[in-house]
Design a protein around this motif. Sequence first.
Motif, PDB file in Angstrom:
ATOM      1  N   LEU A  32       0.830  -1.213   0.000  1.00 35.05           N
ATOM      2  CA  LEU A  32       0.000   0.000   0.000  1.00 35.05           C
ATOM      3  C   LEU A  32       0.859   1.254   0.000  1.00 35.05           C
ATOM      4  N   TRP A  33       1.974   1.202   0.708  1.00 34.93           N
ATOM      5  CA  TRP A  33       2.908   2.322   0.735  1.00 34.93           C
ATOM      6  C   TRP A  33       3.582   2.474  -0.627  1.00 34.93           C
ATOM      7  N   ALA A  34       4.037   1.377  -1.221  1.00 33.64           N
ATOM      8  CA  ALA A  34       4.720   1.432  -2.514  1.00 33.64           C
ATOM      9  C   ALA A  34       3.767   1.869  -3.622  1.00 33.64           C
ATOM     10  N   ALA A  35       2.490   1.503  -3.506  1.00 32.39           N
ATOM     11  CA  ALA A  35       1.492   1.873  -4.512  1.00 32.39           C
ATOM     12  C   ALA A  35       0.941   3.276  -4.275  1.00 32.39           C
ATOM     13  N   ARG A  36       1.483   3.971  -3.280  1.00 32.77           N
ATOM     14  CA  ARG A  36       1.154   5.366  -2.979  1.00 32.77           C
ATOM     15  C   ARG A  36      -0.292   5.590  -2.528  1.00 32.77           C
ATOM     16  N   PHE A  38      -0.851   5.404   0.704  1.00 35.14           N
ATOM     17  CA  PHE A  38      -0.562   6.073   1.963  1.00 35.14           C
ATOM     18  C   PHE A  38       0.854   6.631   1.921  1.00 35.14           C
ATOM     19  N   LYS A  39       1.054   7.749   2.603  1.00 35.89           N
ATOM     20  CA  LYS A  39       2.332   8.454   2.565  1.00 35.89           C
ATOM     21  C   LYS A  39       3.433   7.704   3.321  1.00 35.89           C
ATOM     22  N   THR A  40       3.056   7.030   4.390  1.00 37.09           N
ATOM     23  CA  THR A  40       4.035   6.283   5.175  1.00 37.09           C
ATOM     24  C   THR A  40       3.495   4.887   5.465  1.00 37.09           C
ATOM     25  N   ARG A  41       4.388   3.981   5.820  1.00 34.20           N
ATOM     26  CA  ARG A  41       3.951   2.628   6.175  1.00 34.20           C
ATOM     27  C   ARG A  41       3.159   2.642   7.470  1.00 34.20           C
ATOM     28  N   SER A  42       3.474   3.563   8.364  1.00 33.03           N
ATOM     29  CA  SER A  42       2.718   3.619   9.624  1.00 33.03           C
ATOM     30  C   SER A  42       1.283   4.086   9.379  1.00 33.03           C
ATOM     31  N   LEU A  43       1.071   4.966   8.407  1.00 31.89           N
ATOM     32  CA  LEU A  43      -0.306   5.357   8.055  1.00 31.89           C
ATOM     33  C   LEU A  43      -1.039   4.186   7.414  1.00 31.89           C
ATOM     34  N   ALA A  44      -0.337   3.425   6.588  1.00 34.75           N
ATOM     35  CA  ALA A  44      -0.936   2.230   5.989  1.00 34.75           C
ATOM     36  C   ALA A  44      -1.312   1.231   7.077  1.00 34.75           C
ATOM     37  N   LYS A  45      -0.425   1.055   8.047  1.00 35.90           N
ATOM     38  CA  LYS A  45      -0.678   0.135   9.160  1.00 35.90           C
ATOM     39  C   LYS A  45      -1.895   0.596   9.962  1.00 35.90           C
ATOM     40  N   ALA A  46      -1.982   1.892  10.233  1.00 32.41           N
ATOM     41  CA  ALA A  46      -3.116   2.429  10.997  1.00 32.41           C
ATOM     42  C   ALA A  46      -4.426   2.222  10.242  1.00 32.41           C
ATOM     43  N   ALA A  47      -4.403   2.403   8.928  1.00 30.86           N
ATOM     44  CA  ALA A  47      -5.614   2.202   8.128  1.00 30.86           C
ATOM     45  C   ALA A  47      -6.034   0.737   8.143  1.00 30.86           C
ATOM     46  N   ILE A  48      -5.075  -0.162   8.050  1.00 24.56           N
ATOM     47  CA  ILE A  48      -5.379  -1.591   8.074  1.00 24.56           C
ATOM     48  C   ILE A  48      -5.964  -1.973   9.429  1.00 24.56           C
ATOM     49  N   GLU A  49      -5.334  -1.507  10.496  1.00 23.93           N
ATOM     50  CA  GLU A  49      -5.823  -1.818  11.846  1.00 23.93           C
ATOM     51  C   GLU A  49      -7.176  -1.180  12.112  1.00 23.93           C
ATOM     52  N   GLY A  50      -7.461  -0.061  11.443  1.00 20.68           N
ATOM     53  CA  GLY A  50      -8.746   0.613  11.604  1.00 20.68           C
ATOM     54  C   GLY A  50      -9.853   0.034  10.743  1.00 20.68           C
ATOM     55  N   GLY A  51      -9.561  -1.020  10.003  1.00 19.23           N
ATOM     56  CA  GLY A  51     -10.591  -1.680   9.203  1.00 19.23           C
ATOM     57  C   GLY A  51     -10.877  -0.998   7.882  1.00 19.23           C
ATOM     58  N   LYS A  52      -9.944  -0.216   7.375  1.00 21.73           N
ATOM     59  CA  LYS A  52     -10.148   0.512   6.123  1.00 21.73           C
ATOM     60  C   LYS A  52      -9.705  -0.287   4.903  1.00 21.73           C
ATOM     61  N   VAL A  53      -9.073  -1.443   5.117  1.00 22.56           N
ATOM     62  CA  VAL A  53      -8.596  -2.270   4.010  1.00 22.56           C
ATOM     63  C   VAL A  53      -9.204  -3.665   4.143  1.00 22.56           C
ATOM     64  N   HIS A  54      -9.820  -4.138   3.048  1.00 26.27           N
ATOM     65  CA  HIS A  54     -10.474  -5.449   3.045  1.00 26.27           C
ATOM     66  C   HIS A  54     -10.012  -6.276   1.852  1.00 26.27           C
ATOM     67  N   HIS A  55     -10.025  -7.588   2.040  1.00 26.02           N
ATOM     68  CA  HIS A  55      -9.760  -8.538   0.959  1.00 26.02           C
ATOM     69  C   HIS A  55     -10.896  -9.556   0.984  1.00 26.02           C
ATOM     70  N   ASP A  56     -11.602  -9.686  -0.110  1.00 26.03           N
ATOM     71  CA  ASP A  56     -12.768 -10.586  -0.210  1.00 26.03           C
ATOM     72  C   ASP A  56     -13.799 -10.292   0.882  1.00 26.03           C
ATOM     73  N   GLY A  57     -13.992  -9.019   1.202  1.00 27.18           N
ATOM     74  CA  GLY A  57     -15.002  -8.621   2.175  1.00 27.18           C
ATOM     75  C   GLY A  57     -14.571  -8.759   3.625  1.00 27.18           C
ATOM     76  N   LEU A  72      -8.401  -5.885  -3.542  1.00 30.87           N
ATOM     77  CA  LEU A  72      -8.479  -5.196  -2.261  1.00 30.87           C
ATOM     78  C   LEU A  72      -9.484  -4.062  -2.341  1.00 30.87           C
ATOM     79  N   THR A  73     -10.143  -3.803  -1.225  1.00 31.24           N
ATOM     80  CA  THR A  73     -11.011  -2.637  -1.098  1.00 31.24           C
ATOM     81  C   THR A  73     -10.373  -1.717  -0.072  1.00 31.24           C
ATOM     82  N   ILE A  74     -10.091  -0.485  -0.498  1.00 32.54           N
ATOM     83  CA  ILE A  74      -9.367   0.474   0.331  1.00 32.54           C
ATOM     84  C   ILE A  74     -10.221   1.716   0.502  1.00 32.54           C
ATOM     85  N   GLN A  75     -10.464   2.106   1.742  1.00 34.60           N
ATOM     86  CA  GLN A  75     -11.248   3.308   2.009  1.00 34.60           C
ATOM     87  C   GLN A  75     -10.313   4.410   2.469  1.00 34.60           C
TER      88      GLN A  75
END
Length: 160
Positions: A32-36, A38-57, A72-75
């Motif tokens: 997610l960080w490499a695909a831009r 999210f600006k940082t990996r920690s922001l990507a991690k926070a989004a994942i932990e916050g339920g903003k990223v889904h795979h197959d629902g 992937l579904t990314i909010q």
Amino acid sequence: MSKSNSKGNDRENSAENGASNQTESMRIDKWLWAARFFKTRSLAKAAIEGGKVHHDGDRVKVSKEVRIGMELTIQQGFDKKTVQIKALSAQRGGAPQAQLLYDETEMSVARRELLSSQRKLHNLARPEHRPSKKDRRQIHKFKEKNNQDSVVDWHNDDAY
């Protein structure tokens, strides 16, 4: 001397091919960080932990391994994107290189455009300017009058 030339060529080749250092799988936060997204990996991690990223629902964990072809579904804010992974890259490149790592589904693009247009139409209902002091007095008077009319005296038994 030939060793230094070969190293230089390897760097040039990897710089030309943004996703040349492909592996079979990699962590989702890093992708997610490499695909831009999210600006940082920690922001990507926070989004994942916050339920903003889904795979197959289903919600994913930060350590989830992604592979080419996964959807992937990314909010992000109001936008909800559904993307299919086309390539993996451990390095964060420029925006044109990052867009080569995924394809957004046509349905996702259409849904985002529809929701965007609805938000724009909804914003047209707002007043063009802030209320003046006179306008605020009239609004306050109107609210007081309506509140007094709607209040029922619950202690007065004669009302029933």
